[in-house]
Scaffold this active site. Structure first.
Site, PDB file in Angstrom:
ATOM      1  N   ASP A  16       9.466  48.482  49.148  1.00 15.44           N
ATOM      2  CA  ASP A  16       9.243  47.277  48.333  1.00 15.44           C
ATOM      3  C   ASP A  16       7.886  47.333  47.626  1.00 15.44           C
ATOM      4  O   ASP A  16       6.937  47.955  48.115  1.00 15.44           O
ATOM      5  CB  ASP A  16       9.317  46.038  49.242  1.00 15.44           C
ATOM      6  CG  ASP A  16       9.455  44.757  48.440  1.00 15.44           C
ATOM      7  OD1 ASP A  16       9.922  44.814  47.277  1.00 15.44           O
ATOM      8  OD2 ASP A  16       9.082  43.695  48.965  1.00 15.44           O
ATOM      9  N   GLY A  17       7.814  46.666  46.473  1.00 16.90           N
ATOM     10  CA  GLY A  17       6.544  46.537  45.754  1.00 16.90           C
ATOM     11  C   GLY A  17       6.489  47.302  44.442  1.00 16.90           C
ATOM     12  O   GLY A  17       5.445  47.340  43.785  1.00 16.90           O
ATOM     13  N   TRP A  21       3.645  46.811  41.500  1.00 13.55           N
ATOM     14  CA  TRP A  21       2.840  48.000  41.167  1.00 13.55           C
ATOM     15  C   TRP A  21       2.798  48.168  39.648  1.00 13.55           C
ATOM     16  O   TRP A  21       1.747  48.428  39.067  1.00 13.55           O
ATOM     17  CB  TRP A  21       3.454  49.236  41.829  1.00 13.55           C
ATOM     18  CG  TRP A  21       2.717  50.523  41.580  1.00 13.55           C
ATOM     19  CD1 TRP A  21       1.734  51.072  42.362  1.00 13.55           C
ATOM     20  CD2 TRP A  21       2.920  51.430  40.473  1.00 13.55           C
ATOM     21  NE1 TRP A  21       1.304  52.261  41.813  1.00 13.55           N
ATOM     22  CE2 TRP A  21       2.010  52.498  40.651  1.00 13.55           C
ATOM     23  CE3 TRP A  21       3.767  51.439  39.372  1.00 13.55           C
ATOM     24  CZ2 TRP A  21       1.932  53.572  39.766  1.00 13.55           C
ATOM     25  CZ3 TRP A  21       3.685  52.500  38.475  1.00 13.55           C
ATOM     26  CH2 TRP A  21       2.771  53.544  38.680  1.00 13.55           C
ATOM     27  N   ARG A  29       8.781  46.779  34.744  1.00 16.06           N
ATOM     28  CA  ARG A  29       9.108  46.946  36.167  1.00 16.06           C
ATOM     29  C   ARG A  29       9.781  48.287  36.443  1.00 16.06           C
ATOM     30  O   ARG A  29       9.554  48.912  37.478  1.00 16.06           O
ATOM     31  CB  ARG A  29      10.022  45.797  36.624  1.00 16.06           C
ATOM     32  CG  ARG A  29       9.327  44.451  36.670  1.00 16.06           C
ATOM     33  CD  ARG A  29      10.308  43.354  37.083  1.00 16.06           C
ATOM     34  NE  ARG A  29      10.921  43.653  38.364  1.00 16.06           N
ATOM     35  CZ  ARG A  29      10.383  43.318  39.551  1.00 16.06           C
ATOM     36  NH1 ARG A  29       9.241  42.662  39.599  1.00 16.06           N
ATOM     37  NH2 ARG A  29      10.997  43.629  40.671  1.00 16.06           N
ATOM     38  N   HIS A  33       9.777  51.448  39.467  1.00 12.04           N
ATOM     39  CA  HIS A  33      10.905  52.061  40.183  1.00 12.04           C
ATOM     40  C   HIS A  33      10.892  53.578  40.001  1.00 12.04           C
ATOM     41  O   HIS A  33      11.188  54.327  40.924  1.00 12.04           O
ATOM     42  CB  HIS A  33      12.231  51.485  39.679  1.00 12.04           C
ATOM     43  CG  HIS A  33      12.376  50.007  39.931  1.00 12.04           C
ATOM     44  ND1 HIS A  33      12.137  49.443  41.166  1.00 12.04           N
ATOM     45  CD2 HIS A  33      12.717  48.972  39.119  1.00 12.04           C
ATOM     46  CE1 HIS A  33      12.338  48.133  41.106  1.00 12.04           C
ATOM     47  NE2 HIS A  33      12.687  47.816  39.867  1.00 12.04           N
ATOM     48  N   LEU A 127      16.994  67.294  57.844  1.00  7.74           N
ATOM     49  CA  LEU A 127      16.740  65.855  57.810  1.00  7.74           C
ATOM     50  C   LEU A 127      17.914  65.176  57.102  1.00  7.74           C
ATOM     51  O   LEU A 127      18.377  65.663  56.078  1.00  7.74           O
ATOM     52  CB  LEU A 127      15.438  65.570  57.054  1.00  7.74           C
ATOM     53  CG  LEU A 127      15.031  64.103  56.891  1.00  7.74           C
ATOM     54  CD1 LEU A 127      13.516  63.959  56.994  1.00  7.74           C
ATOM     55  CD2 LEU A 127      15.463  63.513  55.553  1.00  7.74           C
ATOM     56  N   ARG A 177       8.158  48.344  56.302  1.00  8.32           N
ATOM     57  CA  ARG A 177       8.359  47.657  55.019  1.00  8.32           C
ATOM     58  C   ARG A 177       7.044  47.707  54.259  1.00  8.32           C
ATOM     59  O   ARG A 177       6.007  47.267  54.765  1.00  8.32           O
ATOM     60  CB  ARG A 177       8.794  46.212  55.190  1.00  8.32           C
ATOM     61  CG  ARG A 177       9.017  45.548  53.802  1.00  8.32           C
ATOM     62  CD  ARG A 177       9.607  44.170  53.843  1.00  8.32           C
ATOM     63  NE  ARG A 177       9.864  43.716  52.482  1.00  8.32           N
ATOM     64  CZ  ARG A 177      10.915  43.016  52.091  1.00  8.32           C
ATOM     65  NH1 ARG A 177      11.830  42.679  52.968  1.00  8.32           N
ATOM     66  NH2 ARG A 177      11.048  42.645  50.831  1.00  8.32           N
ATOM     67  N   GLU A 196      10.955  49.157  66.316  1.00  4.60           N
ATOM     68  CA  GLU A 196       9.559  48.726  66.124  1.00  4.60           C
ATOM     69  C   GLU A 196       9.352  48.443  64.638  1.00  4.60           C
ATOM     70  O   GLU A 196       9.687  49.277  63.785  1.00  4.60           O
ATOM     71  CB  GLU A 196       8.596  49.833  66.580  1.00  4.60           C
ATOM     72  CG  GLU A 196       8.651  50.122  68.060  1.00  4.60           C
ATOM     73  CD  GLU A 196       8.265  48.923  68.911  1.00  4.60           C
ATOM     74  OE1 GLU A 196       7.369  48.151  68.495  1.00  4.60           O
ATOM     75  OE2 GLU A 196       8.867  48.747  69.989  1.00  4.60           O
TER      76      GLU A 196
HETATM   77  C1  IPE Z   1      14.446  44.456  49.492  1.00  2.63           C
HETATM   78  O1  IPE Z   1      13.468  44.128  48.579  1.00  2.63           O
HETATM   79  C2  IPE Z   1      15.449  45.395  48.891  1.00  2.63           C
HETATM   80  C3  IPE Z   1      14.956  46.723  48.534  1.00  2.63           C
HETATM   81  C4  IPE Z   1      13.770  47.202  48.759  1.00  2.63           C
HETATM   82  C5  IPE Z   1      15.917  47.575  47.897  1.00  2.63           C
HETATM   83  P1  IPE Z   1      13.537  42.801  47.690  1.00  2.63           P
HETATM   84  O2  IPE Z   1      12.343  42.801  46.844  1.00  2.63           O
HETATM   85  O3  IPE Z   1      14.856  42.700  47.003  1.00  2.63           O
HETATM   86  O4  IPE Z   1      13.457  41.659  48.807  1.00  2.63           O
HETATM   87  P2  IPE Z   1      13.100  40.114  48.645  1.00  2.63           P
HETATM   88  O5  IPE Z   1      13.961  39.575  47.546  1.00  2.63           O
HETATM   89  O6  IPE Z   1      11.651  40.023  48.300  1.00  2.63           O
HETATM   90  O7  IPE Z   1      13.386  39.519  49.984  1.00  2.63           O
HETATM   91  C1  IPE Z   2      11.702  47.271  45.548  1.00  2.00           C
HETATM   92  O1  IPE Z   2      10.686  46.895  44.693  1.00  2.00           O
HETATM   93  C2  IPE Z   2      12.806  48.019  44.846  1.00  2.00           C
HETATM   94  C3  IPE Z   2      14.036  47.246  44.662  1.00  2.00           C
HETATM   95  C4  IPE Z   2      14.291  46.083  45.185  1.00  2.00           C
HETATM   96  C5  IPE Z   2      15.074  47.852  43.857  1.00  2.00           C
HETATM   97  P1  IPE Z   2      10.737  45.501  43.950  1.00  2.00           P
HETATM   98  O2  IPE Z   2      11.393  45.693  42.613  1.00  2.00           O
HETATM   99  O3  IPE Z   2      11.351  44.445  44.782  1.00  2.00           O
HETATM  100  O4  IPE Z   2       9.195  45.204  43.719  1.00  2.00           O
HETATM  101  P2  IPE Z   2       8.472  43.802  43.826  1.00  2.00           P
HETATM  102  O5  IPE Z   2       8.745  43.249  45.192  1.00  2.00           O
HETATM  103  O6  IPE Z   2       9.050  42.930  42.745  1.00  2.00           O
HETATM  104  O7  IPE Z   2       7.041  44.116  43.615  1.00  2.00           O
HETATM  105 MG    MG Z   3      10.539  43.181  46.155  1.00  3.15          MG
END
Ligand code: IPE
Ligand code: IPE
Ligand code: MG
Length: 241
Positions: A16-17, A21, A29, A33, A127, A177, A196
């Site tokens: 996530d993030g 970023w 965005r 990715h 792996l 996470r 964990e």
């Molecule tokens: C969880 O992240 C799904 C993935 C990393 C693919 P999200 O960004 O979608 O989660 P929420 O919406 O913040 O809970």
């Molecule tokens: C996780 O990153 C990837 C996917 C959910 C596909 P995000 O796209 O959720 O990134 P943030 O949380 O908006 O920063």
């Molecule tokens: Mg996210």
């Protein structure tokens, strides 16, 4: 010092993030990715070097369809492109690719890409990389229960575990996470009962070797009790004479 076989054998990651970023850099965005795919390639290599047998990553949730259409189609293109580019290298590196999630919602092009990648890498065993795509924990549990019901089999913890385990393999030892949120967002709800949990503030594209090693060090410092007392756990580690 962790024992040589202390694991973790199975690591799961909510990557996530990516969006934040990119926004921080005034980029679209999808640029986040794209960078996230580069991070995943590095993390796969690092995990293999650390003898982690299974890596399960959350790449697209069943809820991510609610994002703007442009981002969703960008993510589909990114997956199809990454598969076309990376599978031969993953094959050479001994990585077995598996996809977990509802394929019926995906385009023919993406579905074909997933099946080909699985087929190409099926004999690898260094792996296993499980990519959860169009995946939701509740979907997976309901799906396994429905399969048992169709076969007329009883629904018990053991039978459900077995039906679900066909997806990602043994339960994850460690779930990381990134991105600073403290939630599962419908990831591995059944399998993470005794996993964990580790939360990293780093956005996924910034997650690097030292961030991974920090998570692994924290994992090794934890005591996994599985309901027992600490004294019982310590005693069980003493070899009997
Ligand atoms: C969880 O992240 C799904 C993935 C990393 C693919 P999200 O960004 O979608 O989660 P929420 O919406 O913040 O809970
Ligand atoms: C996780 O990153 C990837 C996917 C959910 C596909 P995000 O796209 O959720 O990134 P943030 O949380 O908006 O920063
Ligand atoms: Mg996210």
């Amino acid at each position: 010092m962790p024992q040589p076989d202390a694991g973790p054998h199975h690591v799961a990651i909510v990557m996530d993030g990516n969006g934040r970023w990119a926004s921080k850099r005034f980029l679209p965005r999808i640029a986040g990715h794209k960078q996230g795919v580069e991070t995943l390639k590095k993390v796969v290599r690092l995990c293999a070097q650390r003898k982690i047998a299974v890596l399960t990553v959350f790449a697209f949730s069943s809820e991510n369809w609610s994002r703007p259409a442009e981002e969703v189609s960008g993510l589909m293109d990114l997956l199809a492109g990454a598969l076309a580019r990376e599978v031969s290298q993953l094959k050479r590196d001994g990585v077995r690719l598996r996809f977990v999630g509802d394929r019926s919602g995906l385009s023919d092009r993406v579905r074909t890409g997933l099946s080909l990648a699985e087929l190409e890498t099926a004999d690898n065993s260094l792996l296993t990389l499980n990519v959860c795509f169009n995946y939701g924990g509740r979907w997976e549990i309901a799906q396994a229960a429905a399969a048992l019901a169709t076969r007329g089999e009883p629904i018990t913890e053991t039978s459900l575990s077995q039906a679900i385990a066909l997806g990602v393999g043994p339960d994850p030892d460690l779930l990381i996470r990134t991105g600073g949120e403290f939630r599962l967002s419908n990831f591995l709800l059944w399998q993470s009962a005794y996993t964990e949990l580790y939360f990293s503030p780093a956005f996924w594209p910034d997650f690097d070797e030292s961030a991974l090693d920090q998570a692994l060090a924290e994992y090794h410092a934890r005591e996994r009790r599985f309901g027992k007392t600490s004294a019982q756990v310590v005693l069980s580690r003493i070899p009997s004479v």
